[in-house]
Design a protein around this motif. Structure first.
Motif, PDB file in Angstrom:
ATOM      1  N   ARG A  19       0.828  -1.206   0.000  1.00 25.55           N
ATOM      2  CA  ARG A  19       0.000   0.000   0.000  1.00 25.55           C
ATOM      3  C   ARG A  19       0.864   1.259   0.000  1.00 25.55           C
ATOM      4  NH1 ARG A  19      -5.370   1.027   3.694  1.00 25.55           N
ATOM      5  NH2 ARG A  19      -5.783   3.122   2.956  1.00 25.55           N
ATOM      6  N   LYS A  20       1.961   1.226   0.757  1.00 29.82           N
ATOM      7  CA  LYS A  20       2.854   2.390   0.795  1.00 29.82           C
ATOM      8  C   LYS A  20       3.644   2.556  -0.498  1.00 29.82           C
ATOM      9  CE  LYS A  20       3.130   2.848   5.766  1.00 29.82           C
ATOM     10  NZ  LYS A  20       3.874   2.591   7.003  1.00 29.82           N
ATOM     11  N   LEU A  21       3.783   1.489  -1.274  1.00 31.24           N
ATOM     12  CA  LEU A  21       4.510   1.567  -2.549  1.00 31.24           C
ATOM     13  C   LEU A  21       3.586   1.893  -3.723  1.00 31.24           C
ATOM     14  CD1 LEU A  21       6.957  -1.480  -2.313  1.00 31.24           C
ATOM     15  CD2 LEU A  21       7.486   0.937  -1.974  1.00 31.24           C
ATOM     16  N   ARG A  22       2.278   1.940  -3.503  1.00 31.01           N
ATOM     17  CA  ARG A  22       1.314   2.085  -4.609  1.00 31.01           C
ATOM     18  C   ARG A  22       1.609   3.274  -5.509  1.00 31.01           C
ATOM     19  NH1 ARG A  22      -2.899   5.194  -5.672  1.00 31.01           N
ATOM     20  NH2 ARG A  22      -3.114   6.060  -3.574  1.00 31.01           N
ATOM     21  N   ILE A  23       1.719   4.456  -4.942  1.00 29.45           N
ATOM     22  CA  ILE A  23       1.894   5.656  -5.763  1.00 29.45           C
ATOM     23  C   ILE A  23       3.216   5.582  -6.523  1.00 29.45           C
ATOM     24  CG2 ILE A  23       2.234   8.156  -5.680  1.00 29.45           C
ATOM     25  CD1 ILE A  23       0.189   8.216  -3.391  1.00 29.45           C
ATOM     26  N   TRP A  24       4.266   5.101  -5.865  1.00 25.06           N
ATOM     27  CA  TRP A  24       5.563   4.975  -6.539  1.00 25.06           C
ATOM     28  C   TRP A  24       5.468   4.012  -7.728  1.00 25.06           C
ATOM     29  CZ3 TRP A  24       8.983   0.614  -6.570  1.00 25.06           C
ATOM     30  CH2 TRP A  24      10.198   0.860  -7.199  1.00 25.06           C
ATOM     31  N   ILE A  25       4.792   2.877  -7.531  1.00 30.39           N
ATOM     32  CA  ILE A  25       4.651   1.902  -8.620  1.00 30.39           C
ATOM     33  C   ILE A  25       3.849   2.502  -9.775  1.00 30.39           C
ATOM     34  CG2 ILE A  25       3.564  -0.299  -9.253  1.00 30.39           C
ATOM     35  CD1 ILE A  25       4.368  -1.334  -6.449  1.00 30.39           C
ATOM     36  N   GLN A  26       2.788   3.216  -9.465  1.00 28.46           N
ATOM     37  CA  GLN A  26       1.993   3.844 -10.525  1.00 28.46           C
ATOM     38  C   GLN A  26       2.803   4.908 -11.262  1.00 28.46           C
ATOM     39  OE1 GLN A  26      -1.367   4.786  -7.922  1.00 28.46           O
ATOM     40  NE2 GLN A  26      -2.654   3.367  -9.097  1.00 28.46           N
ATOM     41  N   GLN A  27       3.692   5.597 -10.553  1.00 36.67           N
ATOM     42  CA  GLN A  27       4.561   6.583 -11.204  1.00 36.67           C
ATOM     43  C   GLN A  27       5.556   5.912 -12.143  1.00 36.67           C
ATOM     44  OE1 GLN A  27       6.084   8.680  -7.768  1.00 36.67           O
ATOM     45  NE2 GLN A  27       4.489  10.263  -7.874  1.00 36.67           N
ATOM     46  N   LEU A  28       6.026   4.705 -11.758  1.00 36.63           N
ATOM     47  CA  LEU A  28       6.915   3.964 -12.660  1.00 36.63           C
ATOM     48  C   LEU A  28       6.245   3.744 -14.012  1.00 36.63           C
ATOM     49  CD1 LEU A  28       8.372   1.116 -10.383  1.00 36.63           C
ATOM     50  CD2 LEU A  28       9.550   3.186 -11.148  1.00 36.63           C
ATOM     51  N   GLU A  29       4.968   3.375 -13.960  1.00 29.38           N
ATOM     52  CA  GLU A  29       4.236   3.140 -15.200  1.00 29.38           C
ATOM     53  C   GLU A  29       3.990   4.444 -15.942  1.00 29.38           C
ATOM     54  OE1 GLU A  29       0.815   0.113 -16.473  1.00 29.38           O
ATOM     55  OE2 GLU A  29       0.169   1.552 -14.958  1.00 29.38           O
ATOM     56  N   ASN A  30       3.602   5.494 -15.220  1.00 27.91           N
ATOM     57  CA  ASN A  30       3.373   6.800 -15.860  1.00 27.91           C
ATOM     58  C   ASN A  30       4.635   7.331 -16.523  1.00 27.91           C
ATOM     59  OD1 ASN A  30       0.717   6.773 -15.001  1.00 27.91           O
ATOM     60  ND2 ASN A  30       1.106   8.003 -13.168  1.00 27.91           N
ATOM     61  N   ASN A  31       5.784   7.030 -15.921  1.00 28.83           N
ATOM     62  CA  ASN A  31       7.073   7.472 -16.474  1.00 28.83           C
ATOM     63  C   ASN A  31       7.630   6.505 -17.515  1.00 28.83           C
ATOM     64  OD1 ASN A  31       6.998   9.720 -14.799  1.00 28.83           O
ATOM     65  ND2 ASN A  31       8.177   8.736 -13.175  1.00 28.83           N
ATOM     66  N   LYS A  32       6.830   5.472 -17.844  1.00 25.31           N
ATOM     67  CA  LYS A  32       7.165   4.510 -18.884  1.00 25.31           C
ATOM     68  C   LYS A  32       8.418   3.676 -18.575  1.00 25.31           C
ATOM     69  CE  LYS A  32       4.882   7.310 -22.412  1.00 25.31           C
ATOM     70  NZ  LYS A  32       3.574   6.774 -22.065  1.00 25.31           N
ATOM     71  N   LEU A  33       8.690   3.479 -17.288  1.00 24.01           N
ATOM     72  CA  LEU A  33       9.793   2.603 -16.891  1.00 24.01           C
ATOM     73  C   LEU A  33       9.339   1.147 -16.844  1.00 24.01           C
ATOM     74  CD1 LEU A  33      11.338   4.816 -14.079  1.00 24.01           C
ATOM     75  CD2 LEU A  33      12.255   4.434 -16.373  1.00 24.01           C
ATOM     76  N   ILE A  34       8.036   0.945 -16.594  1.00 23.52           N
ATOM     77  CA  ILE A  34       7.457  -0.394 -16.644  1.00 23.52           C
ATOM     78  C   ILE A  34       6.185  -0.322 -17.484  1.00 23.52           C
ATOM     79  CG2 ILE A  34       8.387  -1.123 -14.405  1.00 23.52           C
ATOM     80  CD1 ILE A  34       5.606  -0.608 -13.183  1.00 23.52           C
ATOM     81  N   VAL A  35       5.775  -1.473 -18.009  1.00 27.30           N
ATOM     82  CA  VAL A  35       4.518  -1.532 -18.764  1.00 27.30           C
ATOM     83  C   VAL A  35       3.462  -2.342 -18.016  1.00 27.30           C
ATOM     84  CG1 VAL A  35       5.555  -1.180 -21.024  1.00 27.30           C
ATOM     85  CG2 VAL A  35       5.345  -3.501 -20.117  1.00 27.30           C
ATOM     86  N   GLY A  36       3.868  -2.995 -16.930  1.00 27.58           N
ATOM     87  CA  GLY A  36       2.918  -3.775 -16.153  1.00 27.58           C
ATOM     88  C   GLY A  36       3.445  -4.028 -14.758  1.00 27.58           C
ATOM     89  N   TYR A  37       2.512  -4.263 -13.831  1.00 25.62           N
ATOM     90  CA  TYR A  37       2.884  -4.598 -12.463  1.00 25.62           C
ATOM     91  C   TYR A  37       1.857  -5.569 -11.899  1.00 25.62           C
ATOM     92  CZ  TYR A  37      -0.695  -1.155 -11.232  1.00 25.62           C
ATOM     93  OH  TYR A  37      -1.870  -0.462 -11.134  1.00 25.62           O
ATOM     94  N   ALA A  38       2.286  -6.336 -10.923  1.00 27.45           N
ATOM     95  CA  ALA A  38       1.394  -7.260 -10.216  1.00 27.45           C
ATOM     96  C   ALA A  38       2.032  -7.559  -8.877  1.00 27.45           C
ATOM     97  CB  ALA A  38       1.200  -8.545 -11.017  1.00 27.45           C
ATOM     98  N   PHE A  39       1.234  -8.070  -7.965  1.00 31.28           N
ATOM     99  CA  PHE A  39       1.770  -8.505  -6.684  1.00 31.28           C
ATOM    100  C   PHE A  39       0.850  -9.562  -6.103  1.00 31.28           C
ATOM    101  CE2 PHE A  39      -0.903  -4.811  -5.855  1.00 31.28           C
ATOM    102  CZ  PHE A  39      -1.707  -5.232  -4.815  1.00 31.28           C
ATOM    103  N   ASN A  40       1.409 -10.376  -5.215  1.00 30.96           N
ATOM    104  CA  ASN A  40       0.632 -11.403  -4.525  1.00 30.96           C
ATOM    105  C   ASN A  40       1.121 -11.549  -3.102  1.00 30.96           C
ATOM    106  OD1 ASN A  40      -0.339 -12.545  -7.307  1.00 30.96           O
ATOM    107  ND2 ASN A  40      -1.387 -13.732  -5.747  1.00 30.96           N
ATOM    108  N   HIS A  41       0.181 -11.887  -2.224  1.00 29.91           N
ATOM    109  CA  HIS A  41       0.496 -12.154  -0.830  1.00 29.91           C
ATOM    110  C   HIS A  41       0.585 -13.668  -0.631  1.00 29.91           C
ATOM    111  CE1 HIS A  41      -0.402  -7.984   0.227  1.00 29.91           C
ATOM    112  NE2 HIS A  41      -1.475  -8.088  -0.541  1.00 29.91           N
ATOM    113  N   TYR A  42       1.660 -14.113  -0.016  1.00 32.77           N
ATOM    114  CA  TYR A  42       1.828 -15.528   0.301  1.00 32.77           C
ATOM    115  C   TYR A  42       2.041 -15.654   1.803  1.00 32.77           C
ATOM    116  CZ  TYR A  42       2.258 -16.317  -4.668  1.00 32.77           C
ATOM    117  OH  TYR A  42       1.998 -16.377  -6.019  1.00 32.77           O
ATOM    118  N   TYR A  43       1.185 -16.436   2.452  1.00 35.34           N
ATOM    119  CA  TYR A  43       1.307 -16.632   3.889  1.00 35.34           C
ATOM    120  C   TYR A  43       0.629 -17.937   4.267  1.00 35.34           C
ATOM    121  CZ  TYR A  43      -3.482 -14.853   3.834  1.00 35.34           C
ATOM    122  OH  TYR A  43      -4.820 -14.675   3.560  1.00 35.34           O
TER     123      TYR A  43
END
Length: 201
Positions: A19-43
């Motif tokens: 949750r704390k990384l959300r805005i940073w990850i979305q900025q990566l995409e807006n800045n065209k450094l990534i074209v996709g993202y995903a995450f999963n919780h394992y416990y």
């Protein structure tokens, strides 16, 4: 190519980190450094030392030359939350998993980010996304569980809104998910689980 970054942490910390990384990850995409993202919780419940709890963040890079820059920043961001974090990286799924499966996880992650945006904007209360366990009200009667009701309608609302038929497709999805979550390999195993474990909601 997708790259995956496992982050050892318990479930509550996993939720806090992503949750704390959300805005940073979305900025990566807006800045065209990534074209996709995903995450999963394992416990594991209860914890299993052979399968450690971890958050797995995945990026698909527009250009592999961006990778080193993004990975260093990712490591720095996570160390703010987990000072002892040591970055690990591995390929995610592209050689073993069909594209539509990877895209399903990506879509789910985008939906989660949208949900958090709506919480942070005040559109939805965070309590809607809380644990929906049974709560006893007065005289031992189960209290209304708004999170469970919200989450149930959320699941149906997403499928309905994108045109997935309730019968048979949505029903089949729920059954398949229930089989996965109960480790049932056959329908009979699922029936046996329901007969032994089902709590009357």
């Amino acid at each position: 190519m997708w790259h995956e970054y496992p982050i050892p942490s318990d479930f509550d910390k996993q939720k806090d980190i992503i949750r704390k990384l959300r805005i940073w990850i979305q900025q990566l995409e807006n800045n065209k450094l990534i074209v996709g993202y995903a995450f999963n919780h394992y416990y594991q419940v209860p914890p299993n030392p052979n399968e450690p709890d971890e958050l797995r963040i995945r990026f698909q890079y527009r250009d592999e030359q961006n990778r080193d820059r993004v990975e260093k920043k990712l490591e720095n961001e996570i160390k703010k939350l987990l000072p002892n974090y040591v970055r690990q990286e591995r390929h995610w799924g592209s050689d073993t998993t069909e594209t539509h499966v990877l895209q399903a996880y990506e879509f789910g992650s985008r939906c989660a980010f949208l949900a958090w945006e709506q919480i942070e904007n005040g559109r939805f209360p965070e309590s809607y996304f809380a644990k929906a366990s049974i709560v006893q009200g007065k005289a031992g009667v189960a209290a209304k569980r708004i999170p469970l009701e919200f989450q149930t309608h959320l699941s149906h609302g997403v499928m309905n809104s994108i045109g997935i038929p309730k019968s048979p497709d949505e029903i089949a999805i729920y059954i398949r998910n229930l089989m996965d979550s109960t480790n049932s390999r056959t329908k009979q195993e699922l029936i046996n689980w329901l007969q032994k474990k089902w709590i009357d909601f």
